[in-house]
Structure formats: C-alpha cells, structure tokens
Design an enzyme around this catalytic site. Structure first.
Site, PDB file in Angstrom:
ATOM      1  N   TYR A 129     -18.586  29.442  47.047  1.00  0.00           N
ATOM      2  CA  TYR A 129     -17.804  28.119  46.536  1.00  0.00           C
ATOM      3  C   TYR A 129     -16.884  28.650  45.595  1.00  0.00           C
ATOM      4  CZ  TYR A 129     -21.789  25.059  47.937  1.00  0.00           C
ATOM      5  OH  TYR A 129     -22.800  24.427  48.478  1.00  0.00           O
ATOM      6  N   PHE A 151      -2.461   5.697  12.867  1.00  0.00           N
ATOM      7  CA  PHE A 151      -2.917   7.105  12.281  1.00  0.00           C
ATOM      8  C   PHE A 151      -4.062   7.587  12.917  1.00  0.00           C
ATOM      9  CE2 PHE A 151      -3.873   4.246   8.833  1.00  0.00           C
ATOM     10  CZ  PHE A 151      -5.409   4.247   9.052  1.00  0.00           C
ATOM     11  N   HIS A 170      -3.914  15.928  -2.034  1.00  0.00           N
ATOM     12  CA  HIS A 170      -4.451  15.963  -0.737  1.00  0.00           C
ATOM     13  C   HIS A 170      -4.452  17.503  -0.227  1.00  0.00           C
ATOM     14  CE1 HIS A 170      -4.427  11.659  -0.628  1.00  0.00           C
ATOM     15  NE2 HIS A 170      -4.851  11.602   0.346  1.00  0.00           N
ATOM     16  N   ASN A 181       0.797  10.998   6.594  1.00  0.00           N
ATOM     17  CA  ASN A 181       0.069  10.200   7.206  1.00  0.00           C
ATOM     18  C   ASN A 181       0.457  10.331   8.508  1.00  0.00           C
ATOM     19  OD1 ASN A 181      -2.027   8.055   6.977  1.00  0.00           O
ATOM     20  ND2 ASN A 181      -0.714   6.954   5.449  1.00  0.00           N
ATOM     21  N   GLU A 208     -12.662   4.778   4.863  1.00  0.00           N
ATOM     22  CA  GLU A 208     -12.259   5.299   6.146  1.00  0.00           C
ATOM     23  C   GLU A 208     -13.614   5.847   6.633  1.00  0.00           C
ATOM     24  OE1 GLU A 208      -9.988   8.686   4.809  1.00  0.00           O
ATOM     25  OE2 GLU A 208      -8.570   7.473   4.161  1.00  0.00           O
ATOM     26  N   ARG A 213     -14.091  29.111  48.163  1.00  0.00           N
ATOM     27  CA  ARG A 213     -14.043  27.800  49.080  1.00  0.00           C
ATOM     28  C   ARG A 213     -13.644  26.663  48.337  1.00  0.00           C
ATOM     29  NH1 ARG A 213     -18.486  25.541  52.229  1.00  0.00           N
ATOM     30  NH2 ARG A 213     -19.651  27.280  51.383  1.00  0.00           N
ATOM     31  N   TYR A 224       0.824  -1.079  -0.029  1.00  0.00           N
ATOM     32  CA  TYR A 224       0.017  -0.016   0.059  1.00  0.00           C
ATOM     33  C   TYR A 224       0.903   1.243   0.028  1.00  0.00           C
ATOM     34  CZ  TYR A 224      -3.224   3.781   1.717  1.00  0.00           C
ATOM     35  OH  TYR A 224      -3.889   4.937   1.580  1.00  0.00           O
TER      36      TYR A 224
END
Length: 514
Positions: free
Chosen positions: A284, A333, A88, A200, A419, A287, A58
């Site tokens: 609060y 990844f 990409h 990646n 994916e 405290r 791959y």
C-alpha cells in the site's frame, strides 16, 4: 537577496508566496498612496469618536475586555494605548522564529493598510521600517489563546514601536529604543485606538499558516519525488499510477500526485527491466501513494483557501466603516477559521511522513526490499547502514501523531467570562510548525535511503526525475559506504525540501510538477 520590486501593502492582495518573499527572502514592502488615502479617511472617523465627547467607543475611550464599561477621559486616551501594550506583553517561552515574526509584522501592516482600523499611516510606515531595516522584535511564543486574535504576541511585537520591549538587529538582542536607533528609526507616540489596532488580530497564527503552507506545498512535491525513487528502487509497478485509474475516483490531489510520479519515472531502465515479472501487486505504501498523498494535497487546498483569505482580512475590533461613518464592535478577530486550518495542515503533513516511513522500512528490510541488501549496506554487521535512520523516521512519525491531535476543539474562557469561547489557534500553529519540521526530516531520510537503494541497480538507471532527485541528493550527501554520522546529511536534505531547492533542481530537468 531582496527582490527589486517591493511588495505593496494594501490589505487586498497579499499571497502566501508574498509573505515568504518578505519574511524569508528579505523582499522590501511599501505602503502605496491608495492605502494611505483609505487609512486617512478611517482615521478621521476615529478622531471624531475620540474627541467629540458623549458617546463611548470600545478601546477609544473605554477600558478593555471586562473593563469595557469603564470610561477613559479624553486626556488619557493616548496613555490608554501605551498601557494596553504593556499590560498585554506577558507572553512566555522561547521566541518565535525570526521569519514568523517578520511575517507577522507584514500581516499586521497589511491589516492596518486596509483602512478599517483607523490608525495613522505613520504606524504602518514604522512597521515596514522594522521589516526593511532588519529589526526583529523578540516575541515569546506562548500566551495566545486566539480569542481576540494573538493579543500577547502582538503586544510584544508592538512594544519596540514605542521604544520598549526588545528586538534583534543583526543577531544582537537590544532594548527596543536602542534597536530603533541602531537603524535610524525613532519611536512613535500612539494615539487613540492605535495600541488596540496593533494587537487585535490573528497575525501570528496567520503568519505561521502562510509560511507553513509554502513549505507544505514543497513537501507535497518532495513526497512524490521520494515515492518515485523508492518505487524504482523496490521495482514497483507504474500501473497503479495510470491516469485512467485516478480519473475513476476523480479527486484532484490524487490525480496530480499520480501524474507527478509517472512524470518522474519516465525513461526508467530499472522499471523496464522488470516489466514482465510475476509480481501482481505492490504494498500500500507504494500502490496507494497517490491516494494518501492526494488526500493531503486536497486538505492543503482547504488550508490555502482559509489562510489566503485571512492574509487580507480585517480582524480588528472595533472596525471602522469609513463610508458609513461607523465604528462597529465585532468578532472578526476570533481565530477559529485559522485554528481549524492549522490543525488540518498538521494532519495533512503528518501523513506524508507516515507513509514515507513505511517506504523506508521496505527499503531497509531484506524480507520486503526485493533483493536489496539489508539496511542498504554491503558490509552488514560491521556496518549498520540505514538501520538507525529508519528508527529516526519512526520517532518523528510517532511524535507527529501526538502533535496532530487538534488544538482547535479546545476552549478555556478568559477575561472574566467576557471572552467565553477561544480558538487556541496559536497552539495549533506551534504544533503545525513542529509537525512540518518533523515531516521534512522524515522525507529527507527516505530521499537518502532511496538514492542509496537505486544505486544497487547500477548500471540500470531510475526514471529521469528520480535520477535528478538522486543527483541532487548526492550533491548534499555522498553515498554511504562505511558508516558515518548521518545527522547532518538528514538536516541538509530537509533544508533543501524547506527552501525549495530540491524541487527546483528536479523541475529544471523534467518540467514543472503539479
């Protein structure tokens, strides 16, 4: 100024503080020989897979994502890597801050140096060349779903390496090739698997995580500083902070936060003056400050655990197991661990701001402020004093509530169902980054208001640490007499929280805080 000793990029020992030193402080980074040797061993495995013929690996001789079944001829294996970066690099929106991009470069170099990606050392050398010579790729901040890591952002980061894309050099935006030439670097020709190895991984979300963690740790101490100032100004009790009380619950963050406040209040003349008053309990926001601050601190410990591991993780796909002569498809990844951590960081930081704003309300509200003048001004009506800074704090806290909704529980399948579960880690990172900036500003408002408030108790002085905090704030912002715009003062004090100078100044007087 850059530190003299370079940070070694080995894939084994990088810490969040190292990331800060390089990305923000300008420290140099270098690739040591032992990392080069590991990389060479892994590269030989990739070369055999790329040129032996017969088998499919791959990203070496196949397409990507749903195109995994498409074989790529050996003669086009280098072209495949270049086209991968181009395809990409389609992120959108405003660029990441420069320090985030620099951190991501360092983290990508560190991941490759681990020797499990199969790239040549020359690729890491060029990445470090960008860092050490001040070249910052222009990377749009939107477009990653955190599935195969931060694909789109890392593609934009990598394009200048091949002479494409855009980068900043001394603030000037240049084409990638021109940016390299401006600092004496040359583009590289990518070989088998190297384009895939550059994109990646989880390096952008991890970069935000590392830088944000350093800032959040400083914010935690600043929260205790602001609380101590407000506690003295409101004539609150130290009893709730006693170590015996914290030990009965046993949570580390709570114990540390309470110890800080007691340390900061030591030698307080204001506190001594009201020791025998008849007030039984504080609100609060005073405290319970150790319980709230401490819970956020404990959550940051979890963030630290996850982010620190991710900085030195092998998040490529496929991974090269050189000792076993294997190239293995895997899921390292996937950004889910970091996405969870970043959402947790946003929640932890948001609470520091939330409780801080409630203390500011007590400081400015004359029905709650134990005798302080309304809105901390002596000429109310003509002057509004700290009326509107409290509005601003409320606005920041409200925005943080929306931004603290988790991104990490969302998933939209991509790549034609290949994916089919994604982390949305980049969305978590962008939200956390904004929450952190908002929280720094909210705490800056409390520090300004607290410094103003304790001065109404003069000649009585606050505790030693609270006094040091007030003195430092006064170096940045003079006491508010007649009204003036405080926007710049807020940003300046917030910057001192972010860069650590506030905490350092106080620790120089009282010793290191927890």
């Amino acid at each position: 100024m850059a530190q003299a000793t370079a940070i070694s990029v080995t894939g084994e020992q990088l810490r969040p503080v190292d990331v800060w030193e390089v990305a923000v402080g300008g420290a140099p980074a270098e690739l040591p020989d032992r990392a080069r040797e590991r990389m060479a061993k892994a590269r030989s495995v990739v070369e055999r897979a790329a040129h032996a013929g017969g088998g499919q690996t791959y990203g070496v001789n196949t397409g990507f994502g749903r195109f995994v079944s498409r074989s790529i001829p050996d003669a086009l294996s280098d072209e495949l890597q270049l086209r991968l970066l181009r395809s990409h690099a389609c992120g959108v929106g405003e660029p990441y801050p420069e320090e985030v991009v620099r951190a991501a470069i360092l983290l990508r170099a560190n991941a490759l140096a681990k020797g499990t990606s199969g790239t040549r050392a020359a690729v890491v050398d060029l990445l470090l060349g960008l860092l050490n010579r001040g070249v910052v790729p222009v990377v749009p901040s939107r477009g990653s779903v955190g599935a195969s890591g931060d694909l789109a952002p890392l593609a934009h980061l990598a394009l200048p390496l091949v002479g494409e894309g855009e980068a900043l050099v001394e603030g000037e935006r240049l084409p990638g090739a021109d940016a390299l030439a401006a600092v004496g670097l040359e583009p590289i020709r990518l070989e088998a698997k190297e384009g895939l190895s550059l994109i990646n991984g989880t390096q952008f979300m991890a970069a935000v995580g590392a830088l944000a963690l350093v800032r959040a740790r400083r914010l935690a101490k600043a929260g205790d500083l602001a609380c101590a100032l407000s506690l003295d100004a409101l004539q609150g009790s130290r009893a709730s902070f006693l170590p015996q009380v914290q030990a009965l619950r046993g949570l580390r963050g709570q114990i540390d936060s309470a110890a800080n406040v007691l340390q900061l209040l030591e030698d307080s003349a204001i506190n001594e003056a009201h020791r025998w008053c008849d007030k039984v309990q504080d609100a609060y926001s005073l405290r319970c400050a150790p319980q709230v601050h401490g819970a956020s601190r404990d959550l940051l410990d979890y963030v630290d655990y996850t982010v620190s591991a991710e900085l030195n993780a092998a998040t490529d796909n496929p991974l090269v197991l050189a000792d076993d002569d294997l190239i293995v498809s895997n899921g390292n990844f996937h950004g889910q661990p970091v996405a969870f951590a970043l959402d947790a960081l946003a929640m932890a930081v948001s609470e520091f701001a939330s409780i801080s704003e409630r203390r500011v309300e007590r400081l400015v509200n004359p029905t709650l402020s134990e005798g302080l003048p309304a809105f901390l001004t002596t000429d109310g009506g003509l002057n509004s004093g700290f009326m509107i800074p409290q509005y601003v704090a409320a606005s920041l806290v409200s925005e943080n509530k929306v931004l603290s909704h988790p991104a990490s529980v969302d998933s939209i399948p991509t790549s034609a169902g290949q994916e089919d579960h994604v982390s949305m880690g980049n969305a978590a990172a962008l939200k956390a980054w904004q929450v952190l900036a908002n929280a720094e500003r909210a705490l800056a408002i409390e520090l300004l208001a607290g410094a103003q408030a304790v001065e109404f108790h003069a000649p009585l002085e606050p505790g030693l640490g609270a006094r040091a905090a007030r003195t430092f704030v006064r170096l940045l912002s003079p006491r508010l007499q007649d009204d003036r715009p405080l926007a710049g003062d807020i940003e300046t004090v917030a910057a001192s929280i972010r860069d650590g100078s506030l905490v350092s100044a106080v620790e120089s007087e009282v010793g290191e805080l927890r």
